[in-house]
Write a protein that holds these residues in place. Sequence first.
Motif, PDB file in Angstrom:
ATOM      1  N   LEU A  43     -28.788 -37.727  -4.189  1.00  0.00           N
ATOM      2  CA  LEU A  43     -29.168 -38.756  -4.956  1.00  0.00           C
ATOM      3  C   LEU A  43     -30.352 -38.472  -6.224  1.00  0.00           C
ATOM      4  CD1 LEU A  43     -29.428 -41.910  -5.760  1.00  0.00           C
ATOM      5  CD2 LEU A  43     -31.401 -42.138  -4.414  1.00  0.00           C
ATOM      6  N   ASP A  44     -30.283 -38.741  -7.113  1.00  0.00           N
ATOM      7  CA  ASP A  44     -31.102 -38.405  -8.538  1.00  0.00           C
ATOM      8  C   ASP A  44     -31.762 -39.669  -8.754  1.00  0.00           C
ATOM      9  OD1 ASP A  44     -32.188 -37.940 -10.640  1.00  0.00           O
ATOM     10  OD2 ASP A  44     -30.614 -37.061 -11.973  1.00  0.00           O
ATOM     11  N   PRO A  45     -33.039 -39.710  -8.419  1.00  0.00           N
ATOM     12  CA  PRO A  45     -33.959 -40.940  -8.760  1.00  0.00           C
ATOM     13  C   PRO A  45     -33.968 -41.133 -10.085  1.00  0.00           C
ATOM     14  CG  PRO A  45     -35.126 -39.345  -7.193  1.00  0.00           C
ATOM     15  CD  PRO A  45     -33.894 -38.546  -7.774  1.00  0.00           C
ATOM     16  N   ILE A  46     -33.927 -40.290 -10.996  1.00  0.00           N
ATOM     17  CA  ILE A  46     -33.857 -40.506 -12.669  1.00  0.00           C
ATOM     18  C   ILE A  46     -32.789 -41.375 -12.917  1.00  0.00           C
ATOM     19  CG2 ILE A  46     -33.989 -39.653 -14.822  1.00  0.00           C
ATOM     20  CD1 ILE A  46     -35.521 -37.142 -13.662  1.00  0.00           C
ATOM     21  N   GLU A  47     -31.567 -41.028 -12.360  1.00  0.00           N
ATOM     22  CA  GLU A  47     -30.199 -41.511 -12.845  1.00  0.00           C
ATOM     23  C   GLU A  47     -30.386 -43.023 -12.270  1.00  0.00           C
ATOM     24  OE1 GLU A  47     -25.562 -41.177 -11.804  1.00  0.00           O
ATOM     25  OE2 GLU A  47     -26.913 -39.540 -11.199  1.00  0.00           O
ATOM     26  N   MET A  48     -30.887 -42.985 -10.863  1.00  0.00           N
ATOM     27  CA  MET A  48     -30.905 -44.512 -10.465  1.00  0.00           C
ATOM     28  C   MET A  48     -31.850 -45.445 -11.067  1.00  0.00           C
ATOM     29  SD  MET A  48     -32.010 -45.164  -6.482  1.00  0.00           S
ATOM     30  CE  MET A  48     -32.104 -46.768  -5.780  1.00  0.00           C
ATOM     31  N   ALA A  49     -33.152 -44.846 -11.550  1.00  0.00           N
ATOM     32  CA  ALA A  49     -33.907 -45.529 -12.543  1.00  0.00           C
ATOM     33  C   ALA A  49     -33.407 -45.841 -13.776  1.00  0.00           C
ATOM     34  CB  ALA A  49     -34.961 -44.828 -12.566  1.00  0.00           C
ATOM     35  N   GLY A  50     -32.379 -45.000 -14.195  1.00  0.00           N
ATOM     36  CA  GLY A  50     -31.699 -45.436 -15.495  1.00  0.00           C
ATOM     37  C   GLY A  50     -30.624 -46.522 -15.162  1.00  0.00           C
ATOM     38  N   HIS A  51     -30.066 -46.557 -14.236  1.00  0.00           N
ATOM     39  CA  HIS A  51     -29.083 -47.720 -13.891  1.00  0.00           C
ATOM     40  C   HIS A  51     -29.912 -48.910 -13.883  1.00  0.00           C
ATOM     41  CE1 HIS A  51     -25.056 -48.706 -12.325  1.00  0.00           C
ATOM     42  NE2 HIS A  51     -25.508 -49.450 -11.634  1.00  0.00           N
ATOM     43  N   ILE A  52     -31.027 -48.856 -12.935  1.00  0.00           N
ATOM     44  CA  ILE A  52     -31.902 -50.269 -12.779  1.00  0.00           C
ATOM     45  C   ILE A  52     -32.518 -50.415 -13.926  1.00  0.00           C
ATOM     46  CG2 ILE A  52     -34.272 -50.840 -11.861  1.00  0.00           C
ATOM     47  CD1 ILE A  52     -33.695 -48.999  -9.462  1.00  0.00           C
ATOM     48  N   VAL A  53     -32.697 -49.854 -15.106  1.00  0.00           N
ATOM     49  CA  VAL A  53     -33.015 -50.361 -16.462  1.00  0.00           C
ATOM     50  C   VAL A  53     -32.147 -51.047 -17.301  1.00  0.00           C
ATOM     51  CG1 VAL A  53     -33.543 -49.474 -18.875  1.00  0.00           C
ATOM     52  CG2 VAL A  53     -34.753 -48.321 -16.732  1.00  0.00           C
ATOM     53  N   VAL A  54     -30.735 -50.569 -16.834  1.00  0.00           N
ATOM     54  CA  VAL A  54     -29.653 -51.319 -17.504  1.00  0.00           C
ATOM     55  C   VAL A  54     -29.473 -52.785 -16.871  1.00  0.00           C
ATOM     56  CG1 VAL A  54     -27.104 -51.299 -17.889  1.00  0.00           C
ATOM     57  CG2 VAL A  54     -28.624 -49.070 -18.339  1.00  0.00           C
ATOM     58  N   ILE A  55     -29.640 -52.717 -15.507  1.00  0.00           N
ATOM     59  CA  ILE A  55     -29.270 -53.869 -14.725  1.00  0.00           C
ATOM     60  C   ILE A  55     -30.375 -54.967 -14.527  1.00  0.00           C
ATOM     61  CG2 ILE A  55     -27.074 -53.048 -13.921  1.00  0.00           C
ATOM     62  CD1 ILE A  55     -28.233 -52.652 -11.280  1.00  0.00           C
ATOM     63  N   ILE A  56     -31.681 -54.327 -14.725  1.00  0.00           N
ATOM     64  CA  ILE A  56     -32.770 -55.173 -14.549  1.00  0.00           C
ATOM     65  C   ILE A  56     -33.428 -55.227 -15.705  1.00  0.00           C
ATOM     66  CG2 ILE A  56     -34.827 -55.488 -13.383  1.00  0.00           C
ATOM     67  CD1 ILE A  56     -33.887 -54.710 -10.921  1.00  0.00           C
ATOM     68  N   GLY A  57     -34.081 -53.893 -16.221  1.00  0.00           N
ATOM     69  CA  GLY A  57     -34.972 -53.831 -17.331  1.00  0.00           C
ATOM     70  C   GLY A  57     -34.337 -54.556 -18.805  1.00  0.00           C
ATOM     71  N   ILE A  58     -33.048 -54.488 -19.263  1.00  0.00           N
ATOM     72  CA  ILE A  58     -32.801 -54.737 -20.568  1.00  0.00           C
ATOM     73  C   ILE A  58     -32.540 -56.294 -20.362  1.00  0.00           C
ATOM     74  CG2 ILE A  58     -30.753 -54.755 -22.020  1.00  0.00           C
ATOM     75  CD1 ILE A  58     -30.673 -51.816 -21.579  1.00  0.00           C
ATOM     76  N   PRO A  59     -31.616 -56.936 -19.383  1.00  0.00           N
ATOM     77  CA  PRO A  59     -31.699 -58.426 -19.261  1.00  0.00           C
ATOM     78  C   PRO A  59     -33.204 -58.945 -19.294  1.00  0.00           C
ATOM     79  CG  PRO A  59     -29.966 -57.108 -17.998  1.00  0.00           C
ATOM     80  CD  PRO A  59     -31.015 -56.251 -18.456  1.00  0.00           C
ATOM     81  N   PHE A  60     -34.036 -58.370 -18.310  1.00  0.00           N
ATOM     82  CA  PHE A  60     -35.345 -59.051 -18.171  1.00  0.00           C
ATOM     83  C   PHE A  60     -35.945 -59.205 -19.521  1.00  0.00           C
ATOM     84  CE2 PHE A  60     -39.574 -59.235 -16.377  1.00  0.00           C
ATOM     85  CZ  PHE A  60     -39.228 -60.327 -15.491  1.00  0.00           C
ATOM     86  N   VAL A  61     -35.822 -58.204 -20.460  1.00  0.00           N
ATOM     87  CA  VAL A  61     -36.426 -58.174 -21.626  1.00  0.00           C
ATOM     88  C   VAL A  61     -35.975 -59.121 -22.460  1.00  0.00           C
ATOM     89  CG1 VAL A  61     -37.024 -56.725 -23.657  1.00  0.00           C
ATOM     90  CG2 VAL A  61     -37.573 -55.776 -21.352  1.00  0.00           C
ATOM     91  N   LEU A  62     -34.647 -59.053 -22.650  1.00  0.00           N
ATOM     92  CA  LEU A  62     -33.710 -59.923 -23.433  1.00  0.00           C
ATOM     93  C   LEU A  62     -34.116 -61.429 -23.077  1.00  0.00           C
ATOM     94  CD1 LEU A  62     -30.371 -58.409 -23.920  1.00  0.00           C
ATOM     95  CD2 LEU A  62     -32.155 -58.521 -25.535  1.00  0.00           C
ATOM     96  N   GLY A  63     -34.310 -61.964 -21.806  1.00  0.00           N
ATOM     97  CA  GLY A  63     -34.490 -63.071 -21.338  1.00  0.00           C
ATOM     98  C   GLY A  63     -35.871 -63.421 -21.691  1.00  0.00           C
ATOM     99  N   ILE A  64     -36.745 -62.719 -21.585  1.00  0.00           N
ATOM    100  CA  ILE A  64     -38.206 -62.977 -21.813  1.00  0.00           C
ATOM    101  C   ILE A  64     -38.249 -63.587 -23.299  1.00  0.00           C
ATOM    102  CG2 ILE A  64     -40.572 -62.225 -22.135  1.00  0.00           C
ATOM    103  CD1 ILE A  64     -40.225 -61.028 -19.469  1.00  0.00           C
ATOM    104  N   ALA A  65     -37.638 -62.690 -24.260  1.00  0.00           N
ATOM    105  CA  ALA A  65     -37.564 -62.711 -25.694  1.00  0.00           C
ATOM    106  C   ALA A  65     -36.954 -64.045 -26.024  1.00  0.00           C
ATOM    107  CB  ALA A  65     -36.788 -61.559 -26.333  1.00  0.00           C
ATOM    108  N   CYS A  66     -35.938 -64.383 -25.362  1.00  0.00           N
ATOM    109  CA  CYS A  66     -35.149 -65.551 -25.354  1.00  0.00           C
ATOM    110  C   CYS A  66     -35.940 -66.896 -25.348  1.00  0.00           C
ATOM    111  CB  CYS A  66     -33.867 -65.783 -24.751  1.00  0.00           C
ATOM    112  SG  CYS A  66     -32.849 -66.943 -25.084  1.00  0.00           S
TER     113      CYS A  66
END
Length: 306
Positions: A145-168
Amino acid sequence: MLPVDEIRLNFNPASLVVLNIVLGFLMFGIALDTRVADFKRVLRMPVAMAVGIAAQFVVLPAVTYALTLALNPGPSIALGMILVACCPPGNVSNILTHRAQGNVALSVSMTAISNALAIVLMPLNFAFWAGMHPTASALFRSIALDPIEMAGHIVVIIGIPFVLGIACAEKLPRITEKVRKPARILSFLCLIGFIVGAVAGNWRYFLDYVGLVLLAVAIHDALAFGTGYVCARATGLSDYDRRAVSIEVGIRNAGLGLVLIFSFFGGLGGMAVVAGVWGFWDIIAGLALASWWGRRPPVKPAGVDT
């Protein structure tokens, strides 16, 4: 019957893409309940927030690690328990805190902060505890397992939607108010639907192996709620805050765990069964605890409306 560490649950790539979208929508729904003020509120209750965050990201993984040593389950089951412990909470914790008559403002703030921190801390936490486990570390290393790749996946499915939701929520408050509750309910139902789908599509495996994990999941879940409560009580938090911290630490986002298990671990048997069983058991246990607390009004600190 094959050993649980040797089976791989089936979940086709198309379904996994949809599950990622559903989980992203769930994070977006959580963010619609979040305001920038929730992060600022941390400054007004730093002790309660620090206790809750430490309980989630430091104490619970350590308690889980100790539990896996005590129970000595199969390596893939141990990995599943550690991964679930490293997941952030979902917004169902806010609903349960309200039902338990706990500090909802603290619960919402903890959910927001925890999901933001999980982008970095979750893969690091999992890699640390899994990598040092005496029986599961070899299996963990074999997955590479590559923790950096896993973190990138988490950014896509948690980070981006979370930021967009707060902005909305901040920029479009009227629209947000109209869609907030339906979005939260729909996303939660979709997530439950996919957990059911994952279980139904691999029903034979769950029937064969649920007996191996059910007791471990029940003990683990009880310890998660207990960890939050004990940490809050030991640091002198009020009953009102203790209920929020206990539920925030006890409720883990098993849906995120399933996404990561199918994305990075090939549906590894013990991990997937643990996350699937946890997804149901955690909600049942949380509802039972919140309902019990709800019949017992908390003692609130001075200055808090009753």
